[in-house]
Design a protein around this motif. Structure first.
Motif, PDB file in Angstrom:
ATOM      1  N   THR A  34      40.694  44.201  39.292  1.00 53.52           N
ATOM      2  CA  THR A  34      40.327  43.861  37.915  1.00 53.52           C
ATOM      3  C   THR A  34      38.871  43.405  37.896  1.00 53.52           C
ATOM      4  O   THR A  34      38.285  43.112  38.942  1.00 53.52           O
ATOM      5  CB  THR A  34      41.211  42.721  37.371  1.00 53.52           C
ATOM      6  N   VAL A  35      38.322  43.294  36.705  1.00 53.12           N
ATOM      7  CA  VAL A  35      36.948  42.824  36.554  1.00 53.12           C
ATOM      8  C   VAL A  35      36.827  41.408  37.122  1.00 53.12           C
ATOM      9  O   VAL A  35      35.852  41.094  37.810  1.00 53.12           O
ATOM     10  CB  VAL A  35      36.500  42.882  35.073  1.00 53.12           C
ATOM     11  N   ASN A  36      37.803  40.553  36.855  1.00 51.84           N
ATOM     12  CA  ASN A  36      37.770  39.185  37.392  1.00 51.84           C
ATOM     13  C   ASN A  36      37.780  39.185  38.915  1.00 51.84           C
ATOM     14  O   ASN A  36      37.070  38.400  39.542  1.00 51.84           O
ATOM     15  CB  ASN A  36      38.945  38.357  36.862  1.00 51.84           C
ATOM     16  N   GLU A  37      38.562  40.047  39.513  1.00 52.67           N
ATOM     17  CA  GLU A  37      38.608  40.141  40.976  1.00 52.67           C
ATOM     18  C   GLU A  37      37.268  40.649  41.522  1.00 52.67           C
ATOM     19  O   GLU A  37      36.797  40.170  42.553  1.00 52.67           O
ATOM     20  CB  GLU A  37      39.739  41.057  41.422  1.00 52.67           C
ATOM     21  N   LEU A  38      36.667  41.587  40.818  1.00 52.91           N
ATOM     22  CA  LEU A  38      35.371  42.116  41.251  1.00 52.91           C
ATOM     23  C   LEU A  38      34.268  41.074  41.088  1.00 52.91           C
ATOM     24  O   LEU A  38      33.331  41.023  41.878  1.00 52.91           O
ATOM     25  CB  LEU A  38      35.018  43.383  40.462  1.00 52.91           C
ATOM     26  N   MET A  44      27.571  35.288  39.103  1.00 54.95           N
ATOM     27  CA  MET A  44      27.047  35.815  37.844  1.00 54.95           C
ATOM     28  C   MET A  44      28.169  35.839  36.816  1.00 54.95           C
ATOM     29  O   MET A  44      29.343  35.756  37.168  1.00 54.95           O
ATOM     30  CB  MET A  44      26.371  37.181  38.006  1.00 54.95           C
ATOM     31  N   SER A  45      27.780  35.949  35.585  1.00 56.27           N
ATOM     32  CA  SER A  45      28.747  35.906  34.486  1.00 56.27           C
ATOM     33  C   SER A  45      29.581  37.184  34.436  1.00 56.27           C
ATOM     34  O   SER A  45      29.182  38.228  34.971  1.00 56.27           O
ATOM     35  CB  SER A  45      28.015  35.716  33.161  1.00 56.27           C
ATOM     36  N   LEU A  46      30.727  37.083  33.773  1.00 56.22           N
ATOM     37  CA  LEU A  46      31.558  38.275  33.570  1.00 56.22           C
ATOM     38  C   LEU A  46      30.816  39.356  32.782  1.00 56.22           C
ATOM     39  O   LEU A  46      30.937  40.538  33.121  1.00 56.22           O
ATOM     40  CB  LEU A  46      32.867  37.911  32.879  1.00 56.22           C
ATOM     41  N   PRO A  47      30.035  38.990  31.744  1.00 56.44           N
ATOM     42  CA  PRO A  47      29.273  40.039  31.052  1.00 56.44           C
ATOM     43  C   PRO A  47      28.290  40.767  31.978  1.00 56.44           C
ATOM     44  O   PRO A  47      28.098  41.977  31.860  1.00 56.44           O
ATOM     45  CB  PRO A  47      28.539  39.283  29.936  1.00 56.44           C
ATOM     46  N   ALA A  48      27.682  40.041  32.921  1.00 60.47           N
ATOM     47  CA  ALA A  48      26.754  40.681  33.862  1.00 60.47           C
ATOM     48  C   ALA A  48      27.506  41.644  34.776  1.00 60.47           C
ATOM     49  O   ALA A  48      27.046  42.766  35.025  1.00 60.47           O
ATOM     50  CB  ALA A  48      26.016  39.627  34.681  1.00 60.47           C
ATOM     51  N   ILE A  49      28.662  41.225  35.274  1.00 60.04           N
ATOM     52  CA  ILE A  49      29.489  42.102  36.111  1.00 60.04           C
ATOM     53  C   ILE A  49      29.935  43.316  35.306  1.00 60.04           C
ATOM     54  O   ILE A  49      29.921  44.448  35.805  1.00 60.04           O
ATOM     55  CB  ILE A  49      30.702  41.346  36.694  1.00 60.04           C
TER      56      ILE A  49
END
Length: 116
Positions: A34-38, A44-49
């Motif tokens: 998932t994005v959170n796992e990545l 860095m912030s979730l928006p940056a990821i």
């Protein structure tokens, strides 16, 4: 290689040029995430990821699915095969250069031993 293929290859190389995106691909090579796992290993912030993930998606390197409430990401190796195919056409050049370097080193080591 057509212009479209060349543009796609440029997009793939641009995506691979960033160390964060390469790390994301390395993580996905181990399996779906998932994005959170990545995002977990990065400061860095979730928006940056998410922006990094979008770049990888546009380059065709990852696919973001939809399962219930989350969107798991998976790697798509097809573009990496294109990179491999492109670099393979230059293999003979770098192998020849390595052979030349090996020859030079052997000559240099031989001269060094003769001077002892």
């Amino acid at each position: 290689m057509t212009r479209s293929d060349d543009d796609k290859l440029s997009q793939i190389f641009a995506a691979l040029a960033n160390s964060t995106r390469r790390a994301i691909l390395a993580h996905l090579a181990e399996g779906e995430a998932t994005v959170n796992e990545l995002a977990a290993p990065f400061r860095m912030s979730l928006p940056a990821i998410s922006k990094h993930i979008k770049v990888l998606e546009r380059a065709g390197l990852i696919i973001q699915g939809q399962k219930a409430q989350y969107r798991p990401c998976t790697i798509d190796v097809t573009p990496l095969k294109e990179v491999s195919k492109w670099t393979e056409q230059y293999r003979h050049i770098w192998e020849a250069r390595f052979d030349q370097m090996d020859h030079y080193i052997n000559q240099f080591n031989g001269k060094e031993k003769n001077n002892e």
